[in-house]
Write an enzyme that holds these catalytic residues in place. Structure first.
Site, PDB file in Angstrom:
ATOM      1  N   GLY A  55       7.291   4.507   8.193  1.00 50.84           N
ATOM      2  CA  GLY A  55       6.395   5.630   8.467  1.00 50.84           C
ATOM      3  C   GLY A  55       6.621   6.167   9.857  1.00 50.84           C
ATOM      4  O   GLY A  55       7.724   6.060  10.405  1.00 50.84           O
ATOM      5  N   SER A  56       5.569   6.728  10.434  1.00 60.26           N
ATOM      6  CA  SER A  56       5.742   7.405  11.715  1.00 60.26           C
ATOM      7  C   SER A  56       5.863   6.407  12.864  1.00 60.26           C
ATOM      8  O   SER A  56       5.370   5.275  12.785  1.00 60.26           O
ATOM      9  CB  SER A  56       4.557   8.331  11.969  1.00 60.26           C
ATOM     10  OG  SER A  56       3.408   7.551  12.251  1.00 60.26           O
ATOM     11  N   THR A  57       6.518   6.846  13.929  1.00 60.38           N
ATOM     12  CA  THR A  57       6.674   6.013  15.110  1.00 60.38           C
ATOM     13  C   THR A  57       5.318   5.681  15.731  1.00 60.38           C
ATOM     14  O   THR A  57       5.078   4.564  16.188  1.00 60.38           O
ATOM     15  CB  THR A  57       7.591   6.718  16.127  1.00 60.38           C
ATOM     16  OG1 THR A  57       8.903   6.778  15.553  1.00 60.38           O
ATOM     17  CG2 THR A  57       7.650   5.980  17.444  1.00 60.38           C
ATOM     18  N   GLU A  58       4.419   6.662  15.677  1.00 70.71           N
ATOM     19  CA  GLU A  58       3.084   6.469  16.246  1.00 70.71           C
ATOM     20  C   GLU A  58       2.369   5.276  15.575  1.00 70.71           C
ATOM     21  O   GLU A  58       1.865   4.372  16.241  1.00 70.71           O
ATOM     22  CB  GLU A  58       2.310   7.769  16.001  1.00 70.71           C
ATOM     23  CG  GLU A  58       1.029   7.911  16.741  1.00 70.71           C
ATOM     24  CD  GLU A  58       0.254   9.122  16.181  1.00 70.71           C
ATOM     25  OE1 GLU A  58       0.865   9.983  15.508  1.00 70.71           O
ATOM     26  OE2 GLU A  58      -0.964   9.168  16.415  1.00 70.71           O
ATOM     27  N   GLU A  88      10.190  14.949  15.923  1.00 73.36           N
ATOM     28  CA  GLU A  88      10.517  14.935  14.502  1.00 73.36           C
ATOM     29  C   GLU A  88       9.631  15.941  13.765  1.00 73.36           C
ATOM     30  O   GLU A  88       8.410  15.845  13.810  1.00 73.36           O
ATOM     31  CB  GLU A  88      10.286  13.526  13.941  1.00 73.36           C
ATOM     32  CG  GLU A  88      10.710  13.392  12.505  1.00 73.36           C
ATOM     33  CD  GLU A  88      10.575  11.959  11.986  1.00 73.36           C
ATOM     34  OE1 GLU A  88       9.598  11.286  12.354  1.00 73.36           O
ATOM     35  OE2 GLU A  88      11.454  11.530  11.222  1.00 73.36           O
ATOM     36  N   GLY A 145       3.828   2.995  13.757  1.00 67.89           N
ATOM     37  CA  GLY A 145       4.662   1.813  13.983  1.00 67.89           C
ATOM     38  C   GLY A 145       4.317   1.125  15.287  1.00 67.89           C
ATOM     39  O   GLY A 145       4.217  -0.106  15.368  1.00 67.89           O
ATOM     40  N   CYS A 202      13.385  10.493   7.080  1.00 68.74           N
ATOM     41  CA  CYS A 202      13.360   9.994   8.460  1.00 68.74           C
ATOM     42  C   CYS A 202      14.751  10.068   9.081  1.00 68.74           C
ATOM     43  O   CYS A 202      14.885  10.241  10.286  1.00 68.74           O
ATOM     44  CB  CYS A 202      12.828   8.568   8.497  1.00 68.74           C
ATOM     45  SG  CYS A 202      13.567   7.528   7.255  1.00 68.74           S
ATOM     46  N   GLU A 225      10.364   0.708  10.111  1.00 65.68           N
ATOM     47  CA  GLU A 225      11.376   1.741   9.896  1.00 65.68           C
ATOM     48  C   GLU A 225      10.680   3.055  10.188  1.00 65.68           C
ATOM     49  O   GLU A 225       9.822   3.481   9.412  1.00 65.68           O
ATOM     50  CB  GLU A 225      11.887   1.627   8.456  1.00 65.68           C
ATOM     51  CG  GLU A 225      13.298   2.125   8.299  1.00 65.68           C
ATOM     52  CD  GLU A 225      13.288   3.584   7.937  1.00 65.68           C
ATOM     53  OE1 GLU A 225      13.251   4.396   8.887  1.00 65.68           O
ATOM     54  OE2 GLU A 225      13.296   3.894   6.756  1.00 65.68           O
ATOM     55  N   LYS A 263       0.843  -1.205   0.000  1.00 63.58           N
ATOM     56  CA  LYS A 263       0.000   0.000   0.000  1.00 63.58           C
ATOM     57  C   LYS A 263       0.874   1.249   0.000  1.00 63.58           C
ATOM     58  O   LYS A 263       1.583   1.518   0.967  1.00 63.58           O
ATOM     59  CB  LYS A 263      -0.911   0.046   1.232  1.00 63.58           C
ATOM     60  CG  LYS A 263      -1.914   1.202   1.132  1.00 63.58           C
ATOM     61  CD  LYS A 263      -2.637   1.502   2.430  1.00 63.58           C
ATOM     62  CE  LYS A 263      -1.916   2.522   3.281  1.00 63.58           C
ATOM     63  NZ  LYS A 263      -1.879   3.883   2.711  1.00 63.58           N
TER      64      LYS A 263
END
Lengths: 311, 484
Positions: B236-239, B389, B241, B292, B258, B184
Site C-alpha cells: 500500500g502507500s508509503t505513509e 506518486e 507503511g 506502484c 511493499e 484484509k
C-alpha cells in the site's frame, strides 16, 4: 530528397533507422489480436476485406479455364447475393494476364485490375534483362499492377544498391501504366530489422505497395511483420507526404486472420489505409471463409461449404 | 460506417453471482460481524452499489486471529509439507476453472478493463499458487537454512489496485511455508477476496488457515496491532507503511512492506523507438496507472525527445477509454472518488508549477470516476508531479543529455521500486541497470511479472521481497535465527 541516389547515401539512411525490438513488436501484435470485432463492425470489416482481396492463383497447373473461373469469382464472389463487393484484383502469372484481362472486361469486371507476378517470381534469380522482359510481357498483356520480387540474395549479402536499382528500373518500366508492388519474401529476410530496412529501401526506390511474401515460403504474412511494414508506411508518410500501400500475402486463410490484419492497419497506419487503394490481402482460400462468415452474420447460422463456390 | 469503429463487445456479467451482502470469513465459515456494522462496495465505472460488506472491528479481529492461531498449532503446522502443497495446487486449479468469473468480478469491483483482469490479473494470481504449491515440500532448498520454520500467524493487508493478484502474492507464499493467515482486502475492492474465501471452502482447506476480514484503515491498524500476530505483510502507500513500521517497532513482529514508487522509464537515443513508445504507454496507462511500479517519470534523451513525443501522442490518441466490461477497452475507471480527487489535485499542481498538460481527445462517461490519459511535458525534478506518486494515468516527461544525467535523475527520488531502460545496446543496459537504485529493472519492456521473480523496493518503496526464493525467506525463520 531523403537520399541522393548513391548506394552510400542509401546505406547511411537505412543504417540510421531505429531498430525493431522483437519482443516488443510481438507483444503489441498479440495485444491487438485480442480486439473483439462484433456485429456491425464485423460486417463492415468483412465487406472491406472482400474488396481488398487480391484473388490469386499462382500454380504451375494454371490453365485458361482455371483463370477464367477465378475471374467470375472475382466479379461476383457470391452469385446469390449481389450486395457482396468485387475483390480488389486478380493476381496471376504473366502468361495468364491477357486471358484474365479479356475475361474480366467481358463479364463486367472492367474495374478489377489484373496483377502479374514478375521479375522471375518467386525466387528472383534471373538476369536483369530477363526480369525486365518478364515485366514488359505482363505490361503488354494488360497488367495494371506488377508484383515484383526483390533479389533476397543481394539484400542479405549487403548489395543494397542492386536491390534498389532493380526496383527503380522496374518502376520506370511500369511508368503510369501500372502500380508497382514490391515483394520482400520476409520469411527469407527473417529479422524485423531487415523488414524495416527493406521497406524503406523499396519505398525510396519507388514502390507503390510493399508486399510481404510470394506465398511460396513460410512463414509469410505474420502479424509482427505486417506491423513493422505498417509503421514504415506511416512514418514514410509523415516524412514525405506520400502514402504507400501494404499487401500481406500468404497464410491469411480465415475471416479472423483478415480482421486481425484490419485491426493492425486501423491502429498503426490509421483508418486512411483501410482502403483497397492502400491495403490488399493476397489470398486464395480466404475469400470463401469471408463469404461464409458474411452469410452467418446475415442469417444467424452457418451454411454448408457447398453454398460457396470453389472457383 | 466509414471508419473502423469497434462495436460494443461487452463481457457478460451473468457468470458473476455477486450476493447482496457478505459476512466475514473466519474459521472456515462466513460469520456476521459482532457489532453488525457494514459498508458498501461500488462499481467505480457506474457508481452502482455492488454489495454490502461486513465491517470488522477489534472483536472480530480477535476471533480471526485466534482461529488462525488454533488452525496453525492444531492442523497446519503439523501437516506434512507435501499435503500443504496439494491444497495449494487445488486452489490454483479452482482459480483456473473459475477464471472468467473472477475476471468479471474484479473488473466490476475495481474498474480495470476486462482485458487486463482476464489476461493479466487472474492468470498471474493462478500462477502464484501453482508456483508456491511446488515450493511447499522443498523449503530446505530455498536458501534459508537446512530446516526452515514457519513463523505462525501472518496479518496481511492488500491494496485495491490488483485485488486478487495481491491476495495471491500474500497468501500463496504464506501457506506454502506453513503459516496461517488473516487477510484484509482493501475497503473499495473486497469482492474477489470474498470469492476466494469460497474457493478455500471448495478446496477443503482446513478451517482457520485462511481468514478474510473486511473493513477500512482502522480495521487494518487493529490487525497490525494485534499481539498474537507474528508477521505483517503489507502492500500500500508509503505513509501507511511508515505507520506500520512505527507501530511494530517495539514488538517481535517481522514485516514486509511493499510501498509506493515513482519509477523512471529511461529512453536512450539508440532505443527501438516504436517499441519504447509501446512500453511507455504500458508503463503508465496499464491499470489506469494504479500500479506502484508504474513508469510514471519518463526520462527522454533530448535528441530523440521530439520524435518520441510525437509518436507517443499519436499512440495515446488510440487508447480506448470507457466501459471496463468492454473487451476492447484499454483504460478503465479510476477506482474511487478519493483517488480521482488525488489525481486531479496533483495534475493541477503540475499546471500551476508550469508544466504543460496534454491529453488526447476522448469522451469520458458521465457516471463513474474517470481521468483521461495525460502527459505533462516540461517537467523538472523540483515539480511535485516529478516527486510524488500520482497513482493515476498521468505521465511526467523529463529530459536528459547524457547517460550519467539520466541515472542521477532516475535515482533522485525517495522511492526505488522499479525502473525501465530502453536501448538496443546491451552494454549500456547492463551499465544502467547496475547504477539504478530500484528493486526491479526492466529493459526494453515494462510491467512484466512472474511468480519466480522477486519484487520489492529500495528506500521508501519498502522492506523485503515478494515472489521467488527471496519471497519465501520472508515467511520463514532459518535454523540460525531460531537458535539465537
Amino acid at each position: 530528397m531523403i537520399i541522393d541516389g548513391s548506394e552510400a547515401s542509401l546505406k547511411k539512411f537505412l543504417s540510421e533507422l531505429p531498430p525493431v525490438d522483437q519482443v516488443g513488436v510481438e507483444a503489441r501484435t498479440s495485444m491487438l489480436a485480442t480486439r473483439s470485432i462484433k456485429t456491425t463492425s464485423k460486417s463492415w470489416a468483412i465487406d472491406l476485406a472482400i474488396s481488398m482481396v487480391d484473388l490469386t492463383t499462382l500454380e504451375g497447373a494454371d490453365t485458361p479455364s482455371k483463370v477464367k473461373s477465378l475471374c467470375a469469382k472475382a466479379v461476383r464472389p457470391d452469385p446469390t447475393d449481389l450486395t457482396v463487393p468485387s475483390v480488389g484484383a486478380i493476381c496471376v502469372y504473366n502468361d495468364m494476364v491477357k486471358i484474365a484481362r479479356q475475361e474480366l472486361d467481358f463479364i463486367g469486371g472492367i474495374n478489377i485490375p489484373v496483377a502479374a507476378v514478375s521479375t522471375a517470381f518467386p525466387s528472383g534469380r534471373a538476369s536483369l534483362a530477363v526480369k525486365k522482359q518478364d515485366t514488359q510481357d505482363a505490361l503488354d498483356a494488360g497488367a495494371s499492377e506488377i508484383d515484383m520480387v526483390i533479389d533476397r540474395g543481394a539484400f542479405l549479402s549487403g548489395n543494397l544498391g542492386k536491390v534498389f536499382e532493380e526496383i527503380k528500373i522496374i518502376k520506370e518500366l511500369c511508368g503510369k501504366k501500372a502500380h508497382l508492388k514490391v515483394i520482400f519474401e520476409t520469411g527469407e529476410l527473417v529479422t524485423y530489422d531487415n523488414v524495416r530496412k527493406v521497406s524503406y529501401l523499396a519505398m525510396l526506390a519507388g514502390a507503390d505497395f510493399i508486399k510481404t511474401s510470394t506465398g511460396k515460403v513460410t512463414p509469410a504474412a505474420t502479424a509482427p511483420v505486417v506491423l513493422v511494414m505498417l509503421e514504415a508506411v506511416r512514418d514514410y508518410f509523415s516524412i514525405t507526404g506520400q502514402k504507400i500501400g501494404v499487401k500481406p500475402a500468404g497464410g491469411i486463410k480465415t475471416t479472423k486472420d483478415a480482421i486481425k490484419q484490419l485491426v493492425l492497419v486501423n491502429e498503426t497506419a490509421g483508418p486512411e489505409w483501410l482502403n483497397p487503394a492502400l491495403f490488399r490481402i493476397g489470398a486464395s482460400s480466404l475469400l470463401n471463409d469471408l463469404l461464409m462468415q458474411r452469410t452467418k452474420l446475415r442469417t444467424g447460422h452457418y451454411a454448408s461449404a457447398n453454398y460457396v463456390t470453389i472457383d | 460506417m466509414s471508419n473502423f469503429e469497434y462495436a460494443n463487445a461487452p463481457e457478460s456479467k451473468t457468470i458473476a453471482k455477486i450476493s447482496q451482502s457478505y459476512d466475514l470469513f473466519i474459521g472456515g465459515k462466513f460469520v456476521k460481524p459482532k457489532k453488525g456494522k457494514s459498508f458498501n462496495t461500488v462499481n467505480p465505472a457506474t457508481e452502482e452499489v455492488l454489495a454490502k460488506i461486513a465491517y470488522a472491528d477489534k472483536l472480530d479481529i480477535d476471533l480471526a486471529v485466534s482461529s488462525a492461531r488454533s488452525a496453525y498449532t492444531k492442523v497446519w503446522s503439523k501437516l506434512p509439507a507435501k499435503e500443504r502443497g496439494k491444497y495449494l495446487y487445488r486452489i490454483a486449479r479452482i482459480l483456473q476453472e473459475r477464471a472468467r468469473e473472477f475476471a468479471v468480478v474484479e473488473t466490476l469491483d475495481n474498474g480495470k478493463p476486462i482485458r487486463e483482469s482476464r489476461d493479466t490479473d487472474i492468470p498471474l494470481a493462478t500462477a502464484h499458487f501453482f508456483y508456491h504449491a511446488g515450493w511447499a515440500d522443498k523449503l530446505e532448498f530455498a536458501g534459508v537454512g537446512n530446516n526452515p520454520k514457519s513463523l505462525g500467524v501472518v496479518g496481511q493487508i492488500i491494496p485495491w489496485n490488483f485485488p486478487l493478484l495481491m491476495l495471491a502474492w500474500k497468501i500463496a507464499p504464506a501457506l506454502a511455508t506453513g503459516n496461517t493467515v488473516v487477510l484484509k482486502p482493501a475497503e473499495t475492492t473486497p469482492l474477489t477476496a470474498l470469492l476466494f474465501a469460497e474457493v478455500c471452502q471448495q478446496a477443503g482447506l482446513p478451517d482457520g488457515v485462511v481468514n478474510i476480514i473486511t473493513g477500512d484503515g482502522i480495521t487494518g491498524a487493529a490487525l497490525v496491532n494485534h499481539p498474537d500476530i507474528n508477521k505483517i505483510a503489507f502492500t500500500g502507500s508509503t505513509e501507511v507503511g511508515k505507520a506500520i513500521a512505527r507501530s511494530i517497532s517495539s514488538t517481535k513482529k517481522s514485516a514486509t512492506l511493499e510501498l509506493g514508487g515513482k519509477a523512471a522509464n529511461i529512453v536512450f537515443e539508440d532505443a527501438a523507438i516504436d517499441e519504447a513508445v509501446e512500453g511507455i504507454v504500458n508503463g503508465i496507462f496499464f491499470n489506469q496507472g494504479h500500479v506502484c511500479c508504474a513508469g510514471s517519470r519518463l526520462l527522454l534523451q533530448e535528441n530523440v525527445m521530439d520524435e518520441v513525443l510525437e509518436k507517443l501522442k499519436k499512440r495515446m490518441s488510440l487508447i480506448r477509454v470507457g466501459d471496463p466490461m468492454d473487451k476492447n477497452t484499454d483504460l478503465g475507471a479510476i477506482n474511487s472518488s478519493e483517488q480521482l480527487k488525488r489525481i486531479k489535485d496533483l495534475a493541477s499542481a503540475g499546471d500551476s508549477e508550469g508544466a504543460n498538460r496534454w491529453s488526447p481527445e476522448c469522451k469520458l462517461p458521465s457516471k463513474g470516476y474517470w481521468f483521461a490519459p495525460t502527459i505533462f511535458t516540461g517537467v523538472s525534478q523540483s515539480h511535485r508531479i516529478a516527486r510524488e506518486e500520482i497513482f493515476g494515468p498521468v505521465l511526467s516527461v523529463l529530459t536528459f543529455r547524457t547517460p550519467i544525467e539520466a541515472i542521477e535523475k532516475a535515482n533522485n527520488t525517495m522511492y526505488g521500486l522499479s525502473a525501465g531502460i530502453w536501448s538496443d545496446k546491451g552494454s549500456k543496459i547492463l551499465w544502467a541497470a547496475k547504477q539504478l537504485k530500484a528493486g526491479v529493472i526492466w529493459s526494453n519492456t515494462f510491467n512484466k511479472f512472474d511468480p519466480a521473480s522477486p519484487f520489492g523496493g529500495y528506500k521508501e518503496s519498502g522492506w523485503g521481497r515478494e515472489g521467488g526464493r527471496h519471497g519465501l525467506a520472508a515467511y520463514l525463520e532459518s535454523d540460525a535465527k531460531v537458535n539465537k
